[in-house]
Design a protein around this motif. Structure first.
Motif, mmCIF file in Angstrom:
data_model
loop_
_atom_site.group_PDB
_atom_site.id
_atom_site.type_symbol
_atom_site.label_atom_id
_atom_site.label_comp_id
_atom_site.label_asym_id
_atom_site.label_seq_id
_atom_site.Cartn_x
_atom_site.Cartn_y
_atom_site.Cartn_z
ATOM 1 N N GLY A 280 -6.697 0.974 -13.111
ATOM 2 C CA GLY A 280 -6.298 2.280 -12.616
ATOM 3 C C GLY A 280 -4.991 2.785 -13.183
ATOM 4 N N SER B 286 0.845 -1.195 0.000
ATOM 5 C CA SER B 286 0.000 0.000 0.000
ATOM 6 C C SER B 286 0.881 1.246 0.000
ATOM 7 C CB SER B 286 -0.904 -0.008 1.228
ATOM 8 O OG SER B 286 -0.124 0.117 2.411
ATOM 9 N N GLU C 61 -5.481 -1.921 -8.260
ATOM 10 C CA GLU C 61 -6.188 -1.235 -7.179
ATOM 11 C C GLU C 61 -7.023 -2.237 -6.395
ATOM 12 O OE1 GLU C 61 -6.828 3.288 -8.759
ATOM 13 O OE2 GLU C 61 -8.266 1.812 -9.481
ATOM 14 N N LYS D 216 2.869 0.797 -10.061
ATOM 15 C CA LYS D 216 1.487 0.490 -9.716
ATOM 16 C C LYS D 216 1.059 -0.776 -10.445
ATOM 17 C CE LYS D 216 -3.111 2.581 -9.480
ATOM 18 N NZ LYS D 216 -3.927 3.763 -9.823
ATOM 19 N N TRP E 202 -11.534 2.621 -4.202
ATOM 20 C CA TRP E 202 -10.376 1.985 -4.843
ATOM 21 C C TRP E 202 -9.082 2.546 -4.271
ATOM 22 C CZ3 TRP E 202 -10.905 -2.217 -7.762
ATOM 23 C CH2 TRP E 202 -12.142 -2.478 -8.363
ATOM 24 N N GLU E 203 -8.252 1.654 -3.778
ATOM 25 C CA GLU E 203 -6.958 2.056 -3.218
ATOM 26 C C GLU E 203 -5.825 1.444 -4.040
ATOM 27 O OE1 GLU E 203 -6.732 0.965 0.854
ATOM 28 O OE2 GLU E 203 -8.325 2.345 1.489
ATOM 29 N N PRO E 204 -4.804 2.244 -4.420
ATOM 30 C CA PRO E 204 -3.726 1.733 -5.279
ATOM 31 C C PRO E 204 -2.848 0.720 -4.550
ATOM 32 C CG PRO E 204 -3.230 3.950 -4.543
ATOM 33 C CD PRO E 204 -4.624 3.662 -4.075
ATOM 34 N N ARG E 205 -2.340 -0.223 -5.320
ATOM 35 C CA ARG E 205 -1.382 -1.201 -4.812
ATOM 36 C C ARG E 205 -0.161 -1.224 -5.727
ATOM 37 N NH1 ARG E 205 -3.663 -0.269 -1.105
ATOM 38 N NH2 ARG E 205 -4.964 -1.545 0.272
#
Length: 856
Positions: A781, A613, A632, A629, A822-825
């Motif tokens: 994303g 994260s 997400e 990246k 939505w959270e970026p990974r």
């Protein structure tokens, strides 16, 4: 047409990079031709013409010049009509000016520094942009006025070696005056221009006149600094020196070489050669650089460091941790380079023949034995500084403390051995610059356990070899014998050099032996019972559910020294791949990441952090990794999830349809999982067979009843028969729940998974959980833009057109219907050619091998 224009722009960029390099190379060739006749004795005497009174005057004029320079910013702040305390403006101006003058690319470097400094006083980006532009205009107002006046009206007599017609300089002078008159015309008529809907007005005429006065005074003072450094300056007029200085400054600025180094010197040597000996001009140029550029640069760097310490404390209270991490990302590296340079200075000065008069002077004050010992210790300290640079680069607190001690001792020894005040000044200023930066060196680690890369070893060896070569070159006429090494005396500088060589090699040998005898890396082994108990304890207090993967017992563990946090990882090829963010006490994560990185390096491996994260991104950057990246993660806020209204229509339909058909949802406690082993195994095997796939590894769970019995099981039943199941990961403090292994009976429609998701979310909501994670959507994303990195473009293209390999779009669309956040990974991995290999290693690890990767 667009492609052609792009090619032209790219070619211009290449030329813009090559041009200053070419100019600098030409300047060095020219300088060599001018100075090749100089002998060693002349170099020693090159500063003899400069008196103490002249040095005092020069220091005063330099001080006054930088005071006047601060009025550039005072006027600029007044122009934007924003109040800032005058002392803050003066300090900000001095820092940005003193540093940008040495680095070059003044508009960019001074602009970025001013943005960094003025943003803390509430100025917007547009206002800071106006300040930077205003200061640049003030500078050119001074150039235009002084340069235009002297080039147009002063009868410039060029040396015979310069075949440029004087009329060209007069044309340049007239153009500069026309630029100045145009600027004043725009100020009188109050013209304005627009930049992206922002209107920018020219200053009022009274401010423009103040610009003219300030800039003119600035250049008059700079001219005085240089003029009073020249020997017998009465032989040449001040106006001539000022004119030549302006020409050299302008050409140096156009070249974009940092500080005009080499370019400025070449022009000054050409223009002043008819009036002064080249030795005298060289001495003037060196002292001018030292006084007007280098000393203010060091002071500015110290002030900037002090300012960053203060800002760090303020920003910690405001929780702006990301900005702080960006600052700390480069400060240790800068000091590592400075320390390495300080080591080179000590060694190279030790190779050069010293001033015999200085040694004789010191011999009247202190014993000869102390002089000889100081010379030997200086070389040993020089090597030690080369080695300590690596520790500073890695932020080790012991390297910081030892560097301070060694720098201070080195400065003292430089005075004791031969009163080498230049060497002592460099070391002491480096000591002062490093002193207030304690917070950037936080790692509690052994210096002897640090891995020296091939580049480090090569760099140190090159410096040592250069030191030895320089010494033998300058002493090439000496008579060597077996007794030379043991000769002591004021004039025995050859013997001192030889002993310094022996001392340097001795330090290298000792460090090498200690390195060999030092402790190796931590053991690589699968976790034992004690490790698992400790890891489980930390998982139960963590809000990160991914830590539950440790219960598969297929990964290695590395704990921090206090055993309050851990990293789980596997090895694939040369890549040491950590799964997710570290788990445990946040205060220990930074050191733990460094320990993992160094352990991988000690085994010649590459550090990789997969599916991480944004939480610890600064720490991954600190160890030199690049972040890419990879997708997400979808998270649903359970307090807002329900089956009511139009948004819940599809979910209501799924629930009613399944329950009407006789299905129901149930959560089986973990202690009863073993009772259903046969049912669960049958469903799992049937699911794998129908999907033509095998169990994935590393980033997700696989079917193992011992593993599944650690978690509650969310199941869908028809009557008493289980038709689908998923193990449920629960986080501490009811922060999040999610599912890991998802299987359903292929004989039953896969709509059971919709039903299971909806019912589990409602169950989580009833039990007070904040979020439900639907997991990551790979490659979603990613921005497919012209300026996006190559990996991002490739990932975006696969996402759009890779349905044959994987239903990327479909997975995103399926999760999107739950209206998630939505959270970026990311994946953090080495740069350059190692990147491709690391990505391959990750793919093989997750898939379970080459066969599984290629054939499902």
């Amino acid at each position: 047409m667009f492609q052609k224009r792009t090619e032209i722009i790219n070619n211009l960029k290449k030329i813009s990079y090559l041009l200053p390099i070419g100019i600098f190379a030409l300047a060095l060739v020219t300088l060599y031709k001018q100075l090749h006749h100089m002998h060693l004795e002349e170099i020693h005497n090159v500063f003899s013409h400069i008196s103490s009174a002249d040095i005092f005057l020069v220091l005063v004029f330099t001080f006054l010049s930088y005071i006047i320079l601060s009025f550039y910013d005072v006027l600029a702040v007044n122009y934007i009509n924003h109040w800032i305390p005058i002392d803050k403006i003066v300090i900000s101006s001095f820092i940005s000016t003193s540093i940008s003058y040495n680095i070059g690319f003044n508009f960019l470097t001074s602009g970025s520094l001013r943005y960094r400094l003025y943003s803390f006083y509430g100025l917007t980006l547009l206002e800071i942009g106006k300040i930077v532009t205003f200061c640049g205009l003030t500078f050119w107002v001074g150039i235009s006025f002084i340069g235009g006046t002297v080039l147009t009206f002063y009868p410039l007599k060029l040396p015979e070696s310069i075949s440029i017609p004087v009329i060209y300089f007069k044309v340049v002078g007239v153009l500069l005056l026309l630029i100045l008159f145009s600027y004043f015309f725009f100020c009188i008529t109050q013209r304005s221009f627009k930049i992206k809907n922002h209107e920018i007005n020219f200053p009022k005429i009274n401010i423009a006149f103040l610009q003219l006065i300030v800039a003119t005074l600035d250049y008059v003072l700079i001219g005085c600094v240089f003029f009073f450094l020249l020997p017998h300056y009465g032989h040449v007029s001040y106006l001539y020196v000022l004119t030549v200085f302006l020409i050299a400054q302008m050409i140096g600025l156009i070249s974009t070489v940092p500080g005009g180094l080499g370019v400025f010197e070449t022009i000054m040597l050409f223009m002043l050669s008819p009036y002064f000996h080249s030795n005298d001009i060289l001495g003037t140029l060196v002292v001018f650089r030292l006084v007007y550029y280098f000393i203010p640069f060091i002071v500015g760097t110290v002030l900037l460091s002090h300012n960053e310490i203060i800002v760090r404390k303020k920003m910690l209270t405001s929780s702006h941790r990301r900005t702080i991490s960006k600052i700390s990302a480069f400060i240790p590296q800068i000091f590592a380079v400075l320390i390495f340079f300080a080591g080179m200075v000590l060694l190279f000065f030790e190779a050069l023949p010293p001033q015999i008069e200085n040694i004789r002077l010191m011999a009247t004050i202190i014993p000869l034995s102390l002089i000889e010992s100081s010379s030997l210790l200086s070389s040993m300290i020089g090597v030690l500084l080369l080695i300590l640079a690596k520790g500073l680069w890695k932020r080790i607190d012991g390297a910081y403390v030892l560097s301070l001690m060694v720098l201070f001792l080195g400065a003292v020894l430089s005075i004791l051995k031969n009163f080498n005040y230049i060497e002592a000044l460099i070391l002491f200023l480096t000591f002062l610059a490093l002193l207030p930066n304690r917070n950037y060196f936080y790692r509690k680690s052994s210096l002897m356990n640090q891995l020296f890369s091939k580049d480090n070893v090569i760099a140190i060896c090159l410096v040592i070899i250069s030191f030895i070569w320089l010494g033998f070159f300058f002493h090439r006429h000496a008579d060597y014998s077996h007794e030379t090494l043991w000769q002591f005396g004021i004039d025995s500088h050859i013997s001192r050099f030889l002993r310094s060589v022996v001392g340097s090699i001795f330090v290298l040998v000792v460090v090498g032996i200690l390195k060999l005898l030092g402790s190796s890396s931590k053991d690589i082994r699968l976790p034992n019972e004690e490790d698992m108990d400790l890891a489980v304890k930390q998982i139960r207090t963590s809000t990160d559910t991914k830590g539950n993967l440790v219960l598969l017992k297929d990964k290695y563990l590395i704990f921090d020294e206090k055993r309050e946090a851990f990293i789980m990882y596997s090895i694939s090829g040369k890549s040491w791949i950590c799964m997710g963010d570290p788990i445990g006490n946040v205060d220990n994560i930074k050191d733990l990441i460094w320990d993992f990185h160094e352990t991988a390096n000690l085994h010649q491996g590459w550090t990789v952090f997969y599916e991480v994260s944004e939480k610890f991104i600064p720490y991954y950057i600190d160890i030199g990794l690049k972040l890419i990246k990879i997708g997400e993660e979808a998270k649903i806020k359970l307090s807002e999830f329900n089956l009511e209204g139009s948004a819940g229509k599809d979910f209501r339909y799924s629930v009613k349809r399944m329950e009407k058909a006789g299905y129901h949802f149930e959560v089986i406690p973990c202690e009863y999982a073993l009772d259903h082993e046969k049912e669960l195994k049958y469903i799992s095997d049937a699911w794998l067979e129908i999907k033509h796939t095998s169990e994935k590894k590393f980033s997700m769970g696989f079917f193992d009843i011992d593993y599944l019995s650690n978690f509650p099981l969310a199941v869908v039943k028809k009557e008493d028969k289980i038709v689908s199941f998923a193990n449920v990961w629960l986080s501490a403090k009811n922060t999040e729940l999610t599912i890991d292994l998802m299987r359903y009976d292929p004989a039953i429609a896969d709509r059971t998974m919709d039903y299971l998701f909806v019912k589990l979310m409602l169950w989580g909501k009833e039990n007070g959980y904040e979020y439900f994670s639907l997991g990551m959507s790979p490659l979603s994303g990613l921005e497919d833009r012209n300026l996006a990195p190559l990996w991002t473009k490739i990932g975006a293209a696969i996402y759009k057109h890779g349905e044959y390999f994987y239903n990327f779009k479909g997975l995103r669309a399926y999760k999107n219907k739950f209206n998630p956040i939505w959270e970026p990974r990311y994946i953090a991995l080495p740069s350059n050619f190692k990147q491709v290999s690391a990505l391959k290693d990750v793919a093989l690890l997750i898939s379970g091998g080459t066969k599984e990767l290629l054939f499902k």
